[in-house]
Design a protein around this motif. Sequence first.
Motif, PDB file in Angstrom:
ATOM      1  N   ILE A 287       6.249   2.893 -14.157  1.00 42.19           N
ATOM      2  CA  ILE A 287       6.708   2.884 -12.764  1.00 42.19           C
ATOM      3  C   ILE A 287       6.372   1.520 -12.189  1.00 42.19           C
ATOM      4  N   VAL A 288       7.382   0.888 -11.604  1.00 44.94           N
ATOM      5  CA  VAL A 288       7.148  -0.420 -10.987  1.00 44.94           C
ATOM      6  C   VAL A 288       7.039  -0.228  -9.478  1.00 44.94           C
ATOM      7  N   ILE A 289       6.056  -0.882  -8.889  1.00 42.93           N
ATOM      8  CA  ILE A 289       5.812  -0.747  -7.446  1.00 42.93           C
ATOM      9  C   ILE A 289       5.989  -2.104  -6.770  1.00 42.93           C
ATOM     10  N   ALA A 290       6.635  -2.080  -5.606  1.00 40.38           N
ATOM     11  CA  ALA A 290       6.953  -3.358  -4.963  1.00 40.38           C
ATOM     12  C   ALA A 290       7.374  -3.128  -3.512  1.00 40.38           C
ATOM     13  N   ASP A 291       7.381  -4.200  -2.768  1.00 36.95           N
ATOM     14  CA  ASP A 291       8.054  -4.155  -1.473  1.00 36.95           C
ATOM     15  C   ASP A 291       9.490  -4.634  -1.686  1.00 36.95           C
ATOM     16  N   GLU A 292      10.332  -4.428  -0.693  1.00 41.19           N
ATOM     17  CA  GLU A 292      11.773  -4.650  -0.899  1.00 41.19           C
ATOM     18  C   GLU A 292      12.144  -6.104  -1.173  1.00 41.19           C
ATOM     19  N   SER A 293      11.232  -7.039  -0.897  1.00 43.45           N
ATOM     20  CA  SER A 293      11.545  -8.453  -1.153  1.00 43.45           C
ATOM     21  C   SER A 293      11.752  -8.716  -2.650  1.00 43.45           C
TER      22      SER A 293
ATOM     23  N   ILE B 155       0.850  -1.206   0.000  1.00 45.30           N
ATOM     24  CA  ILE B 155       0.000   0.000   0.000  1.00 45.30           C
ATOM     25  C   ILE B 155       0.878   1.247   0.000  1.00 45.30           C
ATOM     26  N   GLU B 156       1.955   1.228   0.783  1.00 44.48           N
ATOM     27  CA  GLU B 156       2.834   2.407   0.847  1.00 44.48           C
ATOM     28  C   GLU B 156       3.490   2.678  -0.511  1.00 44.48           C
ATOM     29  N   ALA B 157       3.955   1.620  -1.174  1.00 44.87           N
ATOM     30  CA  ALA B 157       4.548   1.806  -2.514  1.00 44.87           C
ATOM     31  C   ALA B 157       3.498   2.357  -3.476  1.00 44.87           C
ATOM     32  N   ALA B 158       2.302   1.811  -3.403  1.00 43.63           N
ATOM     33  CA  ALA B 158       1.228   2.266  -4.301  1.00 43.63           C
ATOM     34  C   ALA B 158       0.881   3.726  -4.026  1.00 43.63           C
TER      35      ALA B 158
ATOM     36  N   GLU C   7      11.390   4.111  -1.022  1.00 41.64           N
ATOM     37  CA  GLU C   7      12.529   4.629  -1.781  1.00 41.64           C
ATOM     38  C   GLU C   7      12.162   4.657  -3.270  1.00 41.64           C
ATOM     39  N   GLU C   8      12.554   5.742  -3.946  1.00 45.93           N
ATOM     40  CA  GLU C   8      12.374   5.801  -5.392  1.00 45.93           C
ATOM     41  C   GLU C   8      13.726   5.505  -6.034  1.00 45.93           C
ATOM     42  N   ILE C   9      13.751   4.456  -6.848  1.00 44.46           N
ATOM     43  CA  ILE C   9      15.024   3.978  -7.411  1.00 44.46           C
ATOM     44  C   ILE C   9      15.004   4.158  -8.926  1.00 44.46           C
ATOM     45  N   THR C  10      16.057   4.764  -9.459  1.00 47.10           N
ATOM     46  CA  THR C  10      16.203   4.878 -10.914  1.00 47.10           C
ATOM     47  C   THR C  10      17.235   3.842 -11.369  1.00 47.10           C
ATOM     48  N   PRO C  11      17.272   3.529 -12.673  1.00 50.12           N
ATOM     49  CA  PRO C  11      18.161   2.453 -13.113  1.00 50.12           C
ATOM     50  C   PRO C  11      19.636   2.779 -12.915  1.00 50.12           C
ATOM     51  N   ARG C  12      20.366   1.819 -12.379  1.00 47.29           N
ATOM     52  CA  ARG C  12      21.819   1.968 -12.332  1.00 47.29           C
ATOM     53  C   ARG C  12      22.324   1.803 -13.764  1.00 47.29           C
ATOM     54  N   THR C  13      23.303   2.626 -14.138  1.00 49.67           N
ATOM     55  CA  THR C  13      23.822   2.522 -15.503  1.00 49.67           C
ATOM     56  C   THR C  13      24.509   1.172 -15.672  1.00 49.67           C
TER      57      THR C  13
ATOM     58  N   VAL D 175       9.345   2.192  -7.299  1.00 50.20           N
ATOM     59  CA  VAL D 175       8.929   2.730  -6.001  1.00 50.20           C
ATOM     60  C   VAL D 175       8.866   1.530  -5.055  1.00 50.20           C
ATOM     61  N   VAL D 176       9.836   1.472  -4.147  1.00 55.79           N
ATOM     62  CA  VAL D 176      10.038   0.271  -3.338  1.00 55.79           C
ATOM     63  C   VAL D 176       9.813   0.599  -1.868  1.00 55.79           C
TER      64      VAL D 176
END
Length: 236
Positions: free
Chosen positions: A116-122, A8-11, A226-232, A218-219
């Motif tokens: 945007i992908v949403i998930a928990d840290e698992s 829910i928090e990620a969403a 945390e909002e994560i962008t792609p690592r190069t 969005v994890v």
Amino acid sequence: MDARTLKIEAARVALSHVHSGMKLGIGTGSTAEEFVRLLAAEVAGGMEIIGVPTSERTAALCRELGVPLTTLDEMPHLDLTIDGADEIDPELTLVKGGGGALLREKIVAAASDAMIVIADESKLVDPLGRFPLPIEVNRFGLQATKLAVETAARTLGLDGAIALRMAGDQEFVTDGGHLILDASFGRIPDPRALSTALHAVPGVVEHGLFIDMARLAVVARAGGVEEITPRTNQRS
Ligand SMILES: O=C(CO)[C@H](O)[C@H](O)COP(=O)(O)O
């Protein structure tokens, strides 16, 4: 914090990227469903969006909650897709399809300006491959396709069990009428090479590797979102 609360928090954070007037791709799965519930509350409060669902299951939930829907044929270009994932690596390459909706999910994401992908840290992994890779296949020639997938994977040094997905004692059938092979390859060090190899197998309709599609993850972690962008990709 339990798993549902994290979803829910990620969403909730992903919803802050949604604005009135947007044409939205709406994902599938338990995390995407939390997003649909929050989106429905915004729509009830006056937000004007229109959504393209990535599965019949998501479509049913949207209808139930009053989220306006259209089809990709009516609206072939979307602003943003928000969807869950089974795995997310540091480059934001995803494994998707645990819910069996990978084909529509990929078509909808590809028709969108952003995903945007949403998930928990698992769901964060490095490398991909802990979760079996879903491969959507035509029913015709199933055994030949499975053999060709095994051979293609072996040329990349990948092996492991490939199982036909079942729903109880019946074959699992996708919204498109296809079957799914779940490939337990273990580590997938080169998702691009695997993607190319799988696409070269005639019976493969699509696979669950989403490469260069998500630009933001969005994890949710216990300590915050945390909002994560792609690592190069350093490998050129
Ligand atoms: O790809 C998917 C469905 O095809 C889902 O997004 C993925 O399986 C994640 O689901 P959940 O949010 O329930 O963990």
